[in-house]
Design a protein around this motif. Structure first.
Motif, short mmCIF file in Angstrom:
data_model
loop_
_atom_site.label_atom_id
_atom_site.label_comp_id
_atom_site.label_asym_id
_atom_site.label_seq_id
_atom_site.Cartn_x
_atom_site.Cartn_y
_atom_site.Cartn_z
N THR A 2 -4.38 13.80 1.19
CA THR A 2 -4.03 13.55 0.11
C THR A 2 -5.01 12.63 -0.66
O THR A 2 -5.54 12.35 -1.22
N GLN A 40 0.19 8.85 -9.46
CA GLN A 40 -0.64 7.87 -9.44
C GLN A 40 -1.65 8.03 -11.08
O GLN A 40 -2.38 8.46 -11.03
N PRO A 78 0.95 -1.13 0.11
CA PRO A 78 0.09 0.39 0.44
C PRO A 78 1.05 1.38 -0.22
O PRO A 78 1.73 1.74 0.53
N TYR A 79 0.55 2.49 -0.91
CA TYR A 79 1.02 3.26 -1.35
C TYR A 79 0.29 4.72 -0.66
O TYR A 79 -0.79 4.70 -1.01
N GLU A 80 0.53 5.87 -0.40
CA GLU A 80 -0.27 7.26 -1.04
C GLU A 80 1.38 8.56 -1.17
O GLU A 80 2.13 8.40 -0.95
N ILE A 81 0.42 9.51 -2.22
CA ILE A 81 1.34 10.06 -2.98
C ILE A 81 1.39 11.71 -1.16
O ILE A 81 -0.21 11.95 -2.21
N SER A 139 -4.15 11.21 -3.73
CA SER A 139 -3.62 9.39 -5.00
C SER A 139 -3.00 8.19 -3.83
O SER A 139 -2.04 8.99 -3.05
N GLN A 140 -4.00 7.67 -2.55
CA GLN A 140 -3.41 6.55 -2.24
C GLN A 140 -3.39 5.14 -3.45
O GLN A 140 -4.40 5.15 -3.42
N ASN A 141 -3.61 4.13 -2.44
CA ASN A 141 -3.95 2.71 -3.02
C ASN A 141 -3.23 1.84 -1.94
O ASN A 141 -2.45 1.24 -1.49
N PRO A 151 -5.14 3.41 -10.01
CA PRO A 151 -4.61 3.09 -8.18
C PRO A 151 -2.88 1.56 -8.55
O PRO A 151 -3.71 0.57 -9.73
N GLY A 152 -2.31 1.63 -8.64
CA GLY A 152 -1.50 0.63 -8.83
C GLY A 152 -0.82 0.93 -9.43
O GLY A 152 0.59 0.22 -9.96
#
Lengths: 618, 618
Positions: free
Chosen positions: B200, A235, A152-155, B202-204, A238-239
């Protein structure tokens, strides 16, 4: 056999054998800890686990602040607080222990004869992240990563953060893996590290900040001054993330996996084993599938034997531990690695060294103030009373110009300690000299180990005592065996002597693309002084895709014999101009009975800095 | 008087009187520390300093990890490691001590009868920064700051970082000062805090991260998830910075000074005094000009007397300490603040409270597991053996429904401890209940103090024992005196009883612009239960620019008598609709002999939630 009446003997309280069952599997931490914390009153000789999978959470774990060599320094959390124990065995009986978040599974300190066996260690979520390269654009200097749901990530403000259970990391240190080989990508050095920094453009009066004393610009508390991220992250969906901003090397190739472990100085927080001030540690039949740091970091300990102690990735991850498989600082007695597999860790299979500490104050004729120079040595105590310390001036000699014995060490803070000696300091002793602990090196045996698919070296060894490296398999990204003296960056002490490297197989080492020898002796002081003595390299097989096998500097006495060198053809050659062997500032070099069937013409086999008439490769 | 032969008496080793001279002034840390560290063998009764200015650097200071209530938790560094001392006086003799970087000047733990006097404490560089507002633009939502050379900064990826010696901070928490008044700007709440966060974009898969146990989303390790900076910073010329990005309130007015102290959770690292587990502390004739945190934080201590202990900014700075002037958690015996000036600190003049800890496990019929709820309470130990703990269910009552006495406390980690009681838990005891230490509150006297120009409250008091507040001057940004019960955020425990507020002057309090009473009793549980008892507010002068003086809720027994209320006319009124007194969910309220010459018509003087026939303001 005669049976003696037990009453003839003083009863030895051997301690209880404790068995944990799967009833505690959902969070074993509080149960294990509860028992361990009363071991002073109710001794334990053995802790066994019913075979199965156990989870360990930090929420009810024991915490303790720890400075950890070559790691970050932090409040660590552990269920296995093995402190002041003697003769304890922990037997997983084939169990798997899954850790959650920033924890140290086994924290072993001031103990004697501790054995841990038959257990696999993994983490629920990885401390690194992986992205598959699915597009790149050399014109616009961008590349795209597909990031699976495991990461999982976020920007945030254009920067990517990978968020885990109890942890997060940014892009930071990166390297490419080739998923087909599940190893570091061939010639990754053309693509990685991804360039992450640039100079800040707007500053005011920063250069007016002055420090009275030495300070470490590379330490986490100072390193951000003057730099900012050169990258921005977008992004696309998503992903799917596009990386912009002028990475300075080539764009990473399609199909490779970029492994990202966050910023240096922040990304080593959870080694699997921390062993310190412990005499006698056995790790037997242990698998470490992951750790946010090293598999084992041992400091100021003796007689450490790892047998079938393996670092192997799980769950389809490219990466096992995010730092070295094993690492020994200031260890003495025996250090043995045998029958181990060290796969896919993001740093060396092992690193054995001491520390150089810098003299910053002469406080009396037998008392000095020393500074820990590298931030990953913060808090390290160089030795114990009566240890022999060498006084070192590396520009003049790689060997100590004097010796003293420690009376005591006063620990003031992580960078500064006061050391008193039993003797008076020599007259020419001066601020700026280094000290190293001459008693803090081991008899080292590395035998029957398989070291491959990892980033960096196989073995990084600074050991002036005895070292035997035999019957191992190496396929490493950088040098298989690096033997250095350096004092400019890491301050990891130790020259080397009495090193035997025999009966090993070296298969396509240096596939990461560096122009170095598979076995390499090097100093970072550019002089003619001798640093390494009495080296035997015999009966090894080098099946390499490129020319350079052996790189020697500042060495007195190498015998290179009975070795076979062939060309594997596995990868395209990178450095056709290289000889097979490079030698400089060295003497007493012997070659005999070696067989060569590689690509270099015999006339070009050796490159030396002086005529060595007796130096024949046959 | 009869003179006795001295030989009749056992010699009392009173300890040495140590004098430090200005010869150590360049860095007094190693010299002071060297003497203190051998005090076990060579006792000290007094440490004096030749009058002058002394610098203290952290490089050779003593370090120790500390959890500090209402601060960050960190490896602290101190020259004055006052641990296990008894009957020690430190006399600066009028000296000034200048600290450099992240240090705690006086770290006092497990000691008895410690006096510190005749000293001024300052820092070479401030832990906050200041910018003069020189332009603003309501249309484009930007404002410009002129930042003087005392506050070096750089811009990294659009974000501003103020860099100091050994420290840096970002924009973070902000408030406006009016340089003409050298006080918080009138109605700053319309302009500050500057809005720094947004979600935020953009999240995934972040929402797939699950926690087995409670976790604290506001804690520094979690707080960045899901948010990013809404602002960007542009350097127009060196020292001149434009702030873009949609601050949501009004743009700050020209001529005001924006004080910036960095992000909550990271910006309290260097209180001037930390006192814990100490019985008897006197701070006399002390000036604290600055600190990166509080002037003094005292925990689990007793008999603390601050006399002429002043918090006053230096060097033209708007700000003195970046957090509360003084703060007492779990303190008992006497707590006295007299003849003190508390000016320009960025939080309350004092805060006196205990802690609520949440029951998360019932481990046996007399043993529980508790969780520290707020991250600034990490590591706090609620009491000592035999202390009486109240069992609290705030939704049902502000007073304990049961009492237990502590047998012992097992400290596992900063969020989790195991408490054993001498008695069995009541049958209806349940997970989710709170505990507070009923013995951890003091007899509190605040006398002849001057509290003005600071952010936030004057006094924040949760003390069920006895409190006398007399002969003080208040001119505070928020409430002069706030008496709360709250459990939703800070988990600072304590209702209040036996509070006397007399002979004080309240001058233009609440000038920061909040719609609150100058004296305010409030709970965050919206019910009719009684939280506060036996309150006297007498013979005070309220010279306010606005209407509301007293706000009362959940109180049984207030006498408000002999007070004079006038209108100062200093600032424009903000809340003309307000009455003078608001009362709800309270009883036994008496008014007598008060004089009112403010702006509110007598018919509109009181606002109550019920008819109170006997409630007459005269």
């Amino acid at each position: 056999m005669v049976t003696l009446a037990t009453s003839c003997f003083t009863k030895i309280n051997e301690g209880e054998s404790v068995l944990f069952t799967l009833s505690i599997a959902n969070d074993a931490t509080p149960f294990v800890l509860k028992r361990i914390l009363v071991a002073g009153k109710e001794p334990i000789s053995e802790i066994k686990f019913e075979k199965g999978t156990y989870h360990f959470y930090p929420d009810k774990g024991y915490e303790k602040f720890a400075y950890i060599s070559n790691h970050g320094d932090l409040m660590v959390n552990t269920p296995f607080l093995i402190e002041g124990f003697k003769n304890l065995t922990i037997d997983g009986q084939g169990s798997t222990f899954i850790f959650h978040g920033v924890m140290i599974p086994f924290f072993i300190e001031k103990s004697e004869n501790i054995s841990i066996k038959n257990v696999s260690i993994d983490w629920h979520e990885a401390f690194h992240s992986e992205g598959l390269i699915v597009a790149n654009d050399e014109v616009n200097k961008t590349f795209d990563m597909q990031i699976s749901k495991e990461y999982p990530y976020e920007i945030r403000n254009g920067q990517i953060y990978f968020v885990k259970e109890y942890y997060e990391h940014n892009l930071g240190q990166t390297i490419l893996y080739d998923p087909a080989r599940k190893a570091i990508a061939y010639n990754t050095k053309d693509y990685t590290d991804i360039s992450v920094y640039t100079r800040t453009k707007s500053q005011n009066n920063i250069n007016k900040i002055k420090y009275k004393y030495d300070y470490d610009k590379r330490a986490p508390e100072f390193k951000h001054v003057g730099i900012e991220s050169r990258l921005t992250f977008e992004q696309l969906e998503p992903g799917l993330v596009r990386v912009h901003g002028g990475h300075k090397k080539k764009m990473p190739p399609l199909g490779m996996i970029l492994t990202m472990k966050g910023e240096q100085g922040y990304n080593r927080v959870s080694p699997a084993f921390k062993v310190s001030y412990t005499n006698g540690f056995n790790g037997t039949n242990v698998n470490v599938h992951h750790a946010g740091g090293m598999g084992i970091i041992a400091e100021n300990s003796s007689d450490l034997i790892l047998d079938n102690f393996n670092i192997i990735p799980s769950k389809g991850r490219m990466v096992s531990t995010t730092a070295d498989a094993t690492h020994f600082v200031g260890c003495r007695g025996k250090v043995v690695l045998k029958n181990c597999t060290f796969n896919n860790q993001l740093d060396d299979a092992t690193n054995v060294h001491g520390t150089y500490q810098k003299v910053v104050d002469i406080l009396s004729d037998s008392k000095i103030g020393v500074r820990m120079m590298h931030h990953q040595q913060k808090g390290f105590v160089i030795g114990q009373p009566n240890d022999t310390v060498g006084l070192v001036r590396l520009g003049e000699s790689f060997f100590p110009y004097g010796k003293m014995t420690i009376k005591n060490i006063e620990y003031l803070n992580n960078r500064y300690q006061i050391i008193s000696f039993n003797e008076k300091l020599p007259e020419d002793f001066k601020v700026g000299d280094l000290i190293e602990n001459l008693d803090g090196y081991p008899d080292l045996l590395i035998q029957n180990c398989k070291i491959n698919n990892n980033r960096a070296r196989g073995l990084l060894i600074s050991n002036p005592v005895n070292t035997i490296i035999e019957n191992n398999f190496f396929s490493t990204e950088m040098e298989a065996i690096l033997i250095p003296v350096e004092s400019g960056h890491w301050f990891e002490s130790g020259n080397a002597a009495n090193v035997i490297i025999r009966n090993n197989v070296f298969q396509d080492c240096l596939h990461g693309g560096r122009n170095r020898g598979v076995i390499r002796f090097v100093t970072d002081d550019n002089n003619e002084n001798i640093a390494f003595k009495n080296i035997e390299i015999s009966n090894n097989i080098f099946n390499q895709f490129d020319n350079l096998i052996l790189e020697v500097a500042n060495t007195d006495g190498i015998t290179f014999s009975g070795n076979k060198i062939t060309n594997s053809g596995t990868f395209p050659q990178l450095y056709k101009e290289n000889p097979v062997i490079k030698i400089k500032s060295s003497k007493h070099i012997k070659f005999k009975n070696n067989k060569y069937s590689g690509l270099v013409h015999l006339d070009n086999m050796l490159e030396t800095d002086q005529p060595m008439s007796n130096l024949k490769f046959k």
